[in-house]
Design a protein around this motif. Sequence first.
Motif, PDB file in Angstrom:
ATOM      1  N   GLU A 151      -1.309   2.319   2.572  1.00 53.40           N
ATOM      2  CA  GLU A 151      -0.395   3.459   2.738  1.00 53.40           C
ATOM      3  C   GLU A 151       1.066   3.135   2.407  1.00 53.40           C
ATOM      4  O   GLU A 151       1.689   3.896   1.686  1.00 53.40           O
ATOM      5  N   PRO A 152       1.625   2.042   2.896  1.00 49.30           N
ATOM      6  CA  PRO A 152       3.047   1.773   2.583  1.00 49.30           C
ATOM      7  C   PRO A 152       3.305   1.651   1.091  1.00 49.30           C
ATOM      8  O   PRO A 152       4.397   1.919   0.626  1.00 49.30           O
ATOM      9  N   ARG A 153       2.327   1.262   0.326  1.00 48.25           N
ATOM     10  CA  ARG A 153       2.503   1.135  -1.125  1.00 48.25           C
ATOM     11  C   ARG A 153       2.693   2.501  -1.775  1.00 48.25           C
ATOM     12  O   ARG A 153       3.312   2.625  -2.814  1.00 48.25           O
ATOM     13  N   LEU A 203      -5.536   9.637  -3.562  1.00 48.43           N
ATOM     14  CA  LEU A 203      -5.894  10.465  -2.409  1.00 48.43           C
ATOM     15  C   LEU A 203      -4.880  10.290  -1.277  1.00 48.43           C
ATOM     16  O   LEU A 203      -4.501  11.264  -0.619  1.00 48.43           O
ATOM     17  N   LEU A 204      -4.424   9.076  -1.076  1.00 44.26           N
ATOM     18  CA  LEU A 204      -3.402   8.834  -0.051  1.00 44.26           C
ATOM     19  C   LEU A 204      -2.098   9.547  -0.395  1.00 44.26           C
ATOM     20  O   LEU A 204      -1.445  10.121   0.476  1.00 44.26           O
ATOM     21  N   ALA A 205      -1.733   9.495  -1.669  1.00 41.61           N
ATOM     22  CA  ALA A 205      -0.496  10.149  -2.106  1.00 41.61           C
ATOM     23  C   ALA A 205      -0.566  11.658  -1.880  1.00 41.61           C
ATOM     24  O   ALA A 205       0.459  12.297  -1.633  1.00 41.61           O
ATOM     25  N   GLN A 206      -1.772  12.213  -1.937  1.00 37.36           N
ATOM     26  CA  GLN A 206      -1.962  13.643  -1.712  1.00 37.36           C
ATOM     27  C   GLN A 206      -2.080  13.969  -0.224  1.00 37.36           C
ATOM     28  O   GLN A 206      -2.257  15.123   0.147  1.00 37.36           O
ATOM     29  N   GLY A 207      -2.027  12.942   0.618  1.00 34.11           N
ATOM     30  CA  GLY A 207      -2.139  13.156   2.058  1.00 34.11           C
ATOM     31  C   GLY A 207      -3.568  13.338   2.536  1.00 34.11           C
ATOM     32  O   GLY A 207      -3.801  13.838   3.633  1.00 34.11           O
ATOM     33  N   LYS A 208      -4.528  12.911   1.735  1.00 34.03           N
ATOM     34  CA  LYS A 208      -5.948  13.052   2.068  1.00 34.03           C
ATOM     35  C   LYS A 208      -6.513  11.710   2.536  1.00 34.03           C
ATOM     36  O   LYS A 208      -7.319  11.082   1.866  1.00 34.03           O
TER      37      LYS A 208
END
Length: 96
Positions: free
Chosen positions: A92-94, A59-64
Amino acid sequence: MFANERQDRRLDRIERKLDAILAHLGIAEIDTEHVDAEYRPPRPLPVEFAGGMAEVDELLAQGKKIHAIKRYRELHPRASLREAKDAVEAREPRIR
């Protein structure tokens, strides 16, 4: 005099039980002399939820980010909104 001895024995029993519980759960004892009053140790990630963190990362990688925080709270029902936000932001940094 006898009341103090009974309290000491009771406290010893409680400490032994607590030590057994901590050992069973694999939790290291915290040195409370050098710990701030506001400090709360991080909760260990339960084994059954370890796979769910991949969903949070996705989800983070998708910007969500908001969805990632919601998913984190689903995986960790006892986590406050602040704890979930901090945990997700720490991941997030990962992703980037």
